[in-house]
Design an enzyme around this catalytic site. Sequence first.
Site, PDB file in Angstrom:
ATOM      1  N   CYS A 135       0.830  -1.115  -0.219  1.00  0.00           N
ATOM      2  CA  CYS A 135       0.091   0.038  -0.042  1.00  0.00           C
ATOM      3  C   CYS A 135       1.003   1.236  -0.007  1.00  0.00           C
ATOM      4  O   CYS A 135       2.044   1.251   0.428  1.00  0.00           O
ATOM      5  CB  CYS A 135      -0.663  -0.148   1.251  1.00  0.00           C
ATOM      6  SG  CYS A 135      -2.127   1.200   1.108  1.00  0.00           S
ATOM      7  N   LYS A 210     -11.927  -4.995   2.139  1.00  0.00           N
ATOM      8  CA  LYS A 210     -11.482  -4.357   2.999  1.00  0.00           C
ATOM      9  C   LYS A 210     -12.554  -2.994   3.391  1.00  0.00           C
ATOM     10  O   LYS A 210     -12.859  -2.378   2.728  1.00  0.00           O
ATOM     11  CB  LYS A 210     -10.035  -3.928   2.681  1.00  0.00           C
ATOM     12  CG  LYS A 210      -9.584  -2.642   3.949  1.00  0.00           C
ATOM     13  CD  LYS A 210      -8.181  -2.397   3.298  1.00  0.00           C
ATOM     14  CE  LYS A 210      -7.698  -1.454   4.689  1.00  0.00           C
ATOM     15  NZ  LYS A 210      -6.117  -1.103   4.250  1.00  0.00           N
ATOM     16  N   ARG A 232     -10.873   7.555   4.093  1.00  0.00           N
ATOM     17  CA  ARG A 232     -10.656   6.416   2.980  1.00  0.00           C
ATOM     18  C   ARG A 232     -11.923   6.035   2.413  1.00  0.00           C
ATOM     19  O   ARG A 232     -11.974   4.910   1.880  1.00  0.00           O
ATOM     20  CB  ARG A 232      -9.738   5.290   3.569  1.00  0.00           C
ATOM     21  CG  ARG A 232      -8.443   5.677   4.107  1.00  0.00           C
ATOM     22  CD  ARG A 232      -7.452   4.719   4.053  1.00  0.00           C
ATOM     23  NE  ARG A 232      -6.356   4.635   4.839  1.00  0.00           N
ATOM     24  CZ  ARG A 232      -5.329   5.573   5.213  1.00  0.00           C
ATOM     25  NH1 ARG A 232      -5.227   6.684   4.230  1.00  0.00           N
ATOM     26  NH2 ARG A 232      -4.209   5.494   5.932  1.00  0.00           N
ATOM     27  N   GLU A 248     -16.244  -8.025  -4.808  1.00  0.00           N
ATOM     28  CA  GLU A 248     -14.940  -7.641  -4.838  1.00  0.00           C
ATOM     29  C   GLU A 248     -14.086  -8.906  -4.799  1.00  0.00           C
ATOM     30  O   GLU A 248     -13.024  -9.032  -5.449  1.00  0.00           O
ATOM     31  CB  GLU A 248     -14.658  -6.879  -3.485  1.00  0.00           C
ATOM     32  CG  GLU A 248     -14.868  -5.332  -3.727  1.00  0.00           C
ATOM     33  CD  GLU A 248     -14.094  -4.513  -4.217  1.00  0.00           C
ATOM     34  OE1 GLU A 248     -12.988  -5.177  -4.746  1.00  0.00           O
ATOM     35  OE2 GLU A 248     -14.105  -3.260  -4.325  1.00  0.00           O
ATOM     36  N   LYS A 263     -11.419  -7.815   6.107  1.00  0.00           N
ATOM     37  CA  LYS A 263     -10.986  -7.120   7.107  1.00  0.00           C
ATOM     38  C   LYS A 263     -11.839  -5.918   7.494  1.00  0.00           C
ATOM     39  O   LYS A 263     -12.073  -5.335   6.583  1.00  0.00           O
ATOM     40  CB  LYS A 263      -9.338  -6.583   6.786  1.00  0.00           C
ATOM     41  CG  LYS A 263      -8.952  -5.735   7.299  1.00  0.00           C
ATOM     42  CD  LYS A 263      -7.420  -5.267   6.587  1.00  0.00           C
ATOM     43  CE  LYS A 263      -6.918  -4.134   7.540  1.00  0.00           C
ATOM     44  NZ  LYS A 263      -6.103  -3.209   6.816  1.00  0.00           N
TER      45      LYS A 263
HETATM   46  C1  PBG Z   1      -3.042   0.052   4.859  1.00  0.00           C
HETATM   47  C2  PBG Z   1      -3.526  -0.914   5.880  1.00  0.00           C
HETATM   48  C3  PBG Z   1      -4.258  -0.506   7.135  1.00  0.00           C
HETATM   49  C4  PBG Z   1      -4.167  -1.756   7.737  1.00  0.00           C
HETATM   50  C5  PBG Z   1      -3.455  -2.662   7.286  1.00  0.00           C
HETATM   51  N1  PBG Z   1      -3.093  -2.171   5.889  1.00  0.00           N
HETATM   52  C6  PBG Z   1      -4.531   0.673   7.676  1.00  0.00           C
HETATM   53  C7  PBG Z   1      -5.605   1.457   6.680  1.00  0.00           C
HETATM   54  O1  PBG Z   1      -6.336   1.013   5.688  1.00  0.00           O
HETATM   55  O2  PBG Z   1      -5.984   2.764   7.130  1.00  0.00           O
HETATM   56  C8  PBG Z   1      -4.926  -1.680   9.179  1.00  0.00           C
HETATM   57  C9  PBG Z   1      -4.421  -2.919  10.022  1.00  0.00           C
HETATM   58  C10 PBG Z   1      -4.939  -2.670  11.474  1.00  0.00           C
HETATM   59  O3  PBG Z   1      -5.576  -1.819  11.907  1.00  0.00           O
HETATM   60  O4  PBG Z   1      -4.421  -3.645  12.367  1.00  0.00           O
HETATM   61  N2  PBG Z   1      -1.718  -0.108   4.461  1.00  0.00           N
END
Ligand code: PBG
Length: 338
Positions: A135, A210, A232, A248, A263
């Site tokens: 990411c 997600k 986001r 998705e 997630k």
């Molecule tokens: C983005 C990412 C996030 C998490 C994992 N990958 C944060 C987001 O989307 O803001 C969250 C993981 C967690 O809360 O433990 N790189």
Amino acid sequence: MASKSSGTHAHVSHAPLELRRRPRRLRRSAAMRALVRETRLSPDNFVYPLFVRGGEGLRGEVGSMPGVYQLSVDEAVREAAAARADGVQGVLLFGLPDEKDIVGSSAYDPEAPVQTAVRAIKREVPDLLVVTDVCLCEYTSHGHCGIIVDDEIANDPTVEQLARAALSHAAAGADVVAPSDMMDGRIGRIREALDEAGFAQVAIMSYAAKYCSAFYGPFRDAAGSAPAFGDRRSHQMDPANVEEAMREVELDLEEGADIVMVKPALAYLDVISRVKAAFGVPTAAYQVSGEYAMIKAAARNGWIEEPRAMMETLTSIRRAGADIIISYYAREAARVLA
Ligand code: PBG
């Protein structure tokens, strides 16, 4: 229970119930409960997230996540080896780069913390699976997951950056890349980039469903990735939707995902269950930072029994259908199960 009781000498009288089925028979002893238990948790299910930074000998605890640390590469190797010794099968690496810019170019710097840690962990703990988060939010100066054009995250240029990051992880030796950005078409593009570069064997674990969740709060502390403005919602999913999650997942599988992820976990058990039932593919669930922090905080106040709450939530995620559980509790839970 007797309806009228006086002290400990309540007189209980009743006519025997003629029950043919008494489910309590199967709950009378630990041995009986073990025989009929439907869901098994094993350290084999766990992946343990690590936050990797530059420097040496550094191990700074994350304020909102007691027991979770920002680790320099040498400390990350030590933590990975300890996780392996506890029986955990994989680690998931997040990076805290020294430099950030508006396009997140340190995400594909071969000398950045994640790439360096991948090489070091594969060298020192070769049988531990190394998964990398793909990411841009940890790497952009504005904390957004992509390249901003006209106040929006521009999908297609962002996907190109993500493919570069995934390639650099594969080149460092990652076994699995895990795109968490929620851009459209990134799985297909990453698959293509990996295959062209000779990394056909590197698997993709897609953060397919997600959600735009409040439970990522402590992570943004740990990873320094809170967006400087806005949120986001333009790319992460609306918590109200489940049919969309199915679409998705379907798309990501068509594009070449090997493992799909839901997630967060606890607030989305129904999504995990539907995804596993409908697609039957290896399914991961991420018990995210806020889920961990809630249990920790309540336990520290003496309001909840931590080991039981930990095992109960992990079991529920497995019962819902997750094959893989990504959790900050991975080491602790693996030790309980050993
Ligand atoms: C983005 C990412 C996030 C998490 C994992 N990958 C944060 C987001 O989307 O803001 C969250 C993981 C967690 O809360 O433990 N790189």
